[in-house]
Design an enzyme around this catalytic site. Structure first.
Site, mmCIF file in Angstrom:
data_model
loop_
_atom_site.group_PDB
_atom_site.id
_atom_site.type_symbol
_atom_site.label_atom_id
_atom_site.label_comp_id
_atom_site.label_asym_id
_atom_site.label_seq_id
_atom_site.Cartn_x
_atom_site.Cartn_y
_atom_site.Cartn_z
ATOM 1 N N ASN A 1 7.444 10.307 28.388
ATOM 2 C CA ASN A 1 6.195 10.111 27.648
ATOM 3 C C ASN A 1 5.108 10.984 28.309
ATOM 4 O OD1 ASN A 1 7.987 7.789 28.110
ATOM 5 N ND2 ASN A 1 6.935 7.002 26.323
ATOM 6 N N GLU B 1 13.139 5.170 25.910
ATOM 7 C CA GLU B 1 12.254 4.034 26.185
ATOM 8 C C GLU B 1 12.821 2.801 25.484
ATOM 9 O OE1 GLU B 1 8.378 5.062 24.628
ATOM 10 O OE2 GLU B 1 8.114 3.054 23.822
ATOM 11 N N HIS C 1 4.848 12.092 20.123
ATOM 12 C CA HIS C 1 4.575 13.001 21.243
ATOM 13 C C HIS C 1 4.456 14.457 20.796
ATOM 14 C CE1 HIS C 1 6.937 9.933 23.947
ATOM 15 N NE2 HIS C 1 5.770 9.456 23.570
HETATM 16 P P1 FAE Z 1 -5.276 12.920 21.933
HETATM 17 O O1 FAE Z 1 -5.144 11.758 22.848
HETATM 18 O O2 FAE Z 1 -4.547 12.896 20.643
HETATM 19 O O3 FAE Z 1 -6.840 13.105 21.654
HETATM 20 C C1 FAE Z 1 -7.350 14.020 20.736
HETATM 21 C C2 FAE Z 1 -8.692 13.502 20.232
HETATM 22 O O4 FAE Z 1 -9.386 14.569 19.586
HETATM 23 C C3 FAE Z 1 -8.560 12.376 19.210
HETATM 24 O O5 FAE Z 1 -9.425 11.332 19.546
HETATM 25 C C4 FAE Z 1 -8.940 13.038 17.883
HETATM 26 O O6 FAE Z 1 -9.549 12.151 16.963
HETATM 27 C C5 FAE Z 1 -9.913 14.105 18.352
HETATM 28 N N1 FAE Z 1 -9.978 15.281 17.481
HETATM 29 C C6 FAE Z 1 -8.942 16.004 17.013
HETATM 30 N N2 FAE Z 1 -9.364 17.051 16.270
HETATM 31 C C7 FAE Z 1 -10.745 16.957 16.266
HETATM 32 C C8 FAE Z 1 -11.756 17.732 15.647
HETATM 33 N N3 FAE Z 1 -11.465 18.803 14.898
HETATM 34 N N4 FAE Z 1 -13.043 17.357 15.826
HETATM 35 C C9 FAE Z 1 -13.349 16.278 16.589
HETATM 36 N N5 FAE Z 1 -12.413 15.498 17.188
HETATM 37 C C10 FAE Z 1 -11.121 15.846 17.029
HETATM 38 O O7 FAE Z 1 -4.880 14.278 22.648
HETATM 39 N N6 FAE Z 1 2.301 8.762 25.577
HETATM 40 C C11 FAE Z 1 2.639 8.277 26.789
HETATM 41 O O8 FAE Z 1 2.591 9.002 27.787
HETATM 42 N N7 FAE Z 1 3.049 6.951 26.925
HETATM 43 C C12 FAE Z 1 3.160 6.118 25.851
HETATM 44 O O9 FAE Z 1 3.527 4.949 26.006
HETATM 45 C C13 FAE Z 1 2.835 6.630 24.559
HETATM 46 N N8 FAE Z 1 2.951 5.856 23.455
HETATM 47 C C14 FAE Z 1 2.483 6.335 22.241
HETATM 48 C C15 FAE Z 1 2.468 5.479 21.137
HETATM 49 C C16 FAE Z 1 1.885 5.908 19.940
HETATM 50 C C17 FAE Z 1 1.865 4.998 18.751
HETATM 51 C C18 FAE Z 1 1.316 7.214 19.849
HETATM 52 C C19 FAE Z 1 0.666 7.699 18.581
HETATM 53 C C20 FAE Z 1 1.342 8.067 20.938
HETATM 54 C C21 FAE Z 1 1.930 7.643 22.142
HETATM 55 N N9 FAE Z 1 1.929 8.449 23.269
HETATM 56 C C22 FAE Z 1 2.348 7.971 24.479
HETATM 57 C C23 FAE Z 1 1.442 9.850 23.205
HETATM 58 C C24 FAE Z 1 0.055 10.025 23.826
HETATM 59 O O10 FAE Z 1 -0.850 9.078 23.319
HETATM 60 C C25 FAE Z 1 -0.411 11.458 23.531
HETATM 61 O O11 FAE Z 1 0.511 12.343 24.139
HETATM 62 C C26 FAE Z 1 -1.805 11.734 24.078
HETATM 63 O O12 FAE Z 1 -2.754 10.866 23.509
HETATM 64 C C27 FAE Z 1 -2.203 13.177 23.811
HETATM 65 O O13 FAE Z 1 -3.387 13.441 24.525
HETATM 66 P P2 FAE Z 1 -4.322 14.644 24.106
HETATM 67 O O14 FAE Z 1 -5.429 14.735 25.071
HETATM 68 O O15 FAE Z 1 -3.468 15.854 23.903
#
Ligand code: FAE
Length: 545
Positions: free
Chosen positions: A522, A398, A484
């Protein structure tokens, strides 16, 4: 959040859902549903038919599809609802002047770029608060995650990439690839509000000069670049550039949240979920354990935390259907603890295995003085160097912004390498902690692959790496964090082919822990599409009376 129409037409249900979020924020509620806009939450919610843990991509898809199926659903999210303006009138703080809203209970920010010109100019002391970005530290790897209603969608770069079909098939040999690309990827992209930058505007705007410079350098090395879609509203971005909309992507906002323009999950899936009237959301509630009673009810223990991080109460929720969307490390940690502490002893040995970083490595290149990248940079990446087809060294990189408001001659990249290394999680019974067994040697594999590609670009352009960005004086490759995190409860191993957890009926995983450590791009479009596929199957087969 103001209920305003972005370029896309919102559905009536999304508008109702957004109104509920808005009303809850205004009243300072941590329990949000259509009811909460006007009345208290129904008492029966403690025993919802379905509970969803986490409100990121996997959790949001589960909540919407359950709500639409008429199933009363409770979503438990440990972070806050990001909808209340702070003293500066904005919901999120800026990247250049971060305050307590930036990071999850830290007294100093921990940005991915630690230094600039070796100086400690990037990070700031802040007050401890449930901020939006967390960096979870393990021994040789730290993991950035979003905290709040919308999970990672609140802090990510919005790049909405569909993986190469052949690589998806390689990673998910038991999934019907044709059906994924015909039905679930398009569904995910449409629901997420994916759009693309206007190529003519891209070629002419100062805000993407940094990308055009990196493209030219890749061209010179004989490498292919490709435009990448995003969930940031490019119409809004063009208006930001024209001075007719409030700046967000063009004001350096991203990892600590975007105040405008971004179609984060609270504006898409979650607004629609609340709009069904069947979904209630509790914020600032962290699930700590899961057990099952003899009659098959899942019982979750959740800690209520306050703005200081203190536990102000503990509550139990019972449900018949349990969907885990806590993200790769959140969900895996809950299940590893449940198996090892004996509350869900029949969980498969594959739970806690198959974890990887998607081969993430960040790096910067130093450009020649005449090759300026521009002081003005949009925070939303729109292009990648695509060398994934190179069997010797597959990398997708990227082209990332470094928006500090002055010319710095840095070309920054987040490389996604095909690192085959995987790690497992273990449980420490004495402390109750779940640890990740990732080693520095495993990161070195990603670095080797990224270096091979960028050495080639440097050779072709007579450029060198930047040594001043990642803390220690000689560190060129940031190999100690990932954006990721993937795996831990891999589809078809810890679960069946639809995310049903092995050993336990009516227990599902819908998030990034299903992806076996690497997807080559991503990941959030893949996570969303797989969750759509799981929900389509489960609602037909598992919820019949
Ligand atoms: P996620 O979005 O992490 O959601 C999990 C949720 O569960 C969170 O809100 C937590 O607070 C909550 N949680 C966790 N444990 C508990 C618990 N015990 N009790 C209650 N709540 C809980 O999971 N991906 C892309 O495709 N494109 C991008 O441009 C990109 N840029 C990124 C930039 C940054 C800075 C970061 C950090 C990540 C980036 N990602 C990107 C990765 C992407 O955001 C990530 O793969 C997804 O958010 C993961 O989705 P999930 O549903 O697995």
């Amino acid at each position: 959040m103001t209920v305003k129409l972005m370029q896309r037409q919102l559905t009536r249900r999304q508008i109702l859902g957004m109104a509920a979020l808005q009303a809850a924020a205004a009243a300072g509620l941590t329990r949000i549903g259509l009811q909460s806009a006007t009345a208290a939450e129904p008492a029966t919610v403690d025993n919802a038919p379905a509970v969803v843990v986490g409100s990121g991509y996997g959790g949001a898809v589960a909540a919407l599809r359950l709500g639409q199926a008429g199933i009363r659903t409770l979503v438990l999210e440990m972070g806050r609802l990001w909808d209340t303006p702070g003293p500066d009138g904005e919901v999120f703080c800026s990247t250049s002047a971060p305050d307590r809203r930036s990071m999850w209970f830290r007294t100093r920010t921990e940005a991915p770029l630690a230094t600039f010109l070796w100086l400690d100019l990037v990070n700031r002391d802040i007050g401890a608060y449930p901020g939006v970005l967390d960096r979870v530290h393990y021994d040789h790897m730290s993991v950035y995650v979003g905290r709040g209603v919308g999970g990672g969608s609140l802090v990510n770069g919005g790049m909405a990439v569909t993986p190469l079909r052949s690589y998806f098939a390689e990673q998910f040999p038991t999934v019907d690839t044709a059906e994924m690309y015909r039905t679930y990827f398009p569904r995910a992209r449409s629901m997420l509000g994916v759009n693309t930058v206007d190529p003519a505007w891209f070629e002419s705007t100062e805000w993407y000069r940094f990308t055009r410079v990196s493209r030219a350098h890749a061209d010179k090395a004989g490498l292919r670049t490709t435009f990448v879609p995003n969930v940031y509203d490019f119409g809004h971005m063009e208006r930001e550039a024209a001075g007719t909309a409030t700046r967000s992507a063009l004001a350096g906002e991203v990892i600590y949240g975007n105040n405008h323009g971004k179609r984060s999950l609270d504006k898409t899936y979650l607004a629609s979920a609340l709009g069904t009237g069947n979904v209630t959301l509790h914020t600032m509630e962290r699930v700590t354990s899961i057990r099952r009673t003899p009659d098959g009810t899942y019982v979750l223990t959740a800690q209520r935390i306050d703005d200081t991080g203190a536990v102000v109460g503990t509550k139990e929720y019972g449900c018949r259907y349990l969907f885990l969307g806590g993200g790769s490390i959140g969900t895996t940690e809950l299940l590893v603890r449940a198996r090892e502490s004996g509350t869900l002893p029949a969980l498969d040995a594959a739970v806690g295995t198959g974890w990887g970083t998607n081969g993430n490595v960040m790096l910067g290149r130093a450009n020649h003085l005449w090759d300026t990248v521009g002081a003005n940079q949009s925070t939303m990446p729109v292009m990648g160097i695509d060398d994934w087809a190179n069997a010797d060294n597959p990398v997708f990189a990227e082209i990332a912004p470094l928006p500090v408001g002055l010319e710095h001659w840095v070309s920054l990249y987040l490389a996604i390498t095909k690192n085959p290394e995987r790690a497992s999680f273990t449980y420490d019974a004495a402390s109750g902690a779940v640890r990740l067994g990732w080693s520095a040697a495993q990161s070195a594999v990603s670095v080797g692959m990224a270096k091979k590609l960028f050495d080639r670009i440097n050779r072709a352009n007579s450029t060198i790496y930047r040594y001043d960005l990642f803390g220690s004086p000689s560190k060129v490759f940031a190999d100690d964090f990932t954006y990721h995190p993937l795996g831990g409860c891999v589809l078809g191993r810890a679960t069946d082919d639809y995310g049903r957890v092995k050993g336990y009926a009516r227990l599902y995983v819908t998030d990034g822990s299903l992806v076996p450590g690497s997807i080559g791009v991503n990941p959030f479009v893949t996570i969303t599409a797989l969750a759509e596929r799981t929900m389509a199957r489960v609602l037909v087969e598992d919820t019949a009376p």
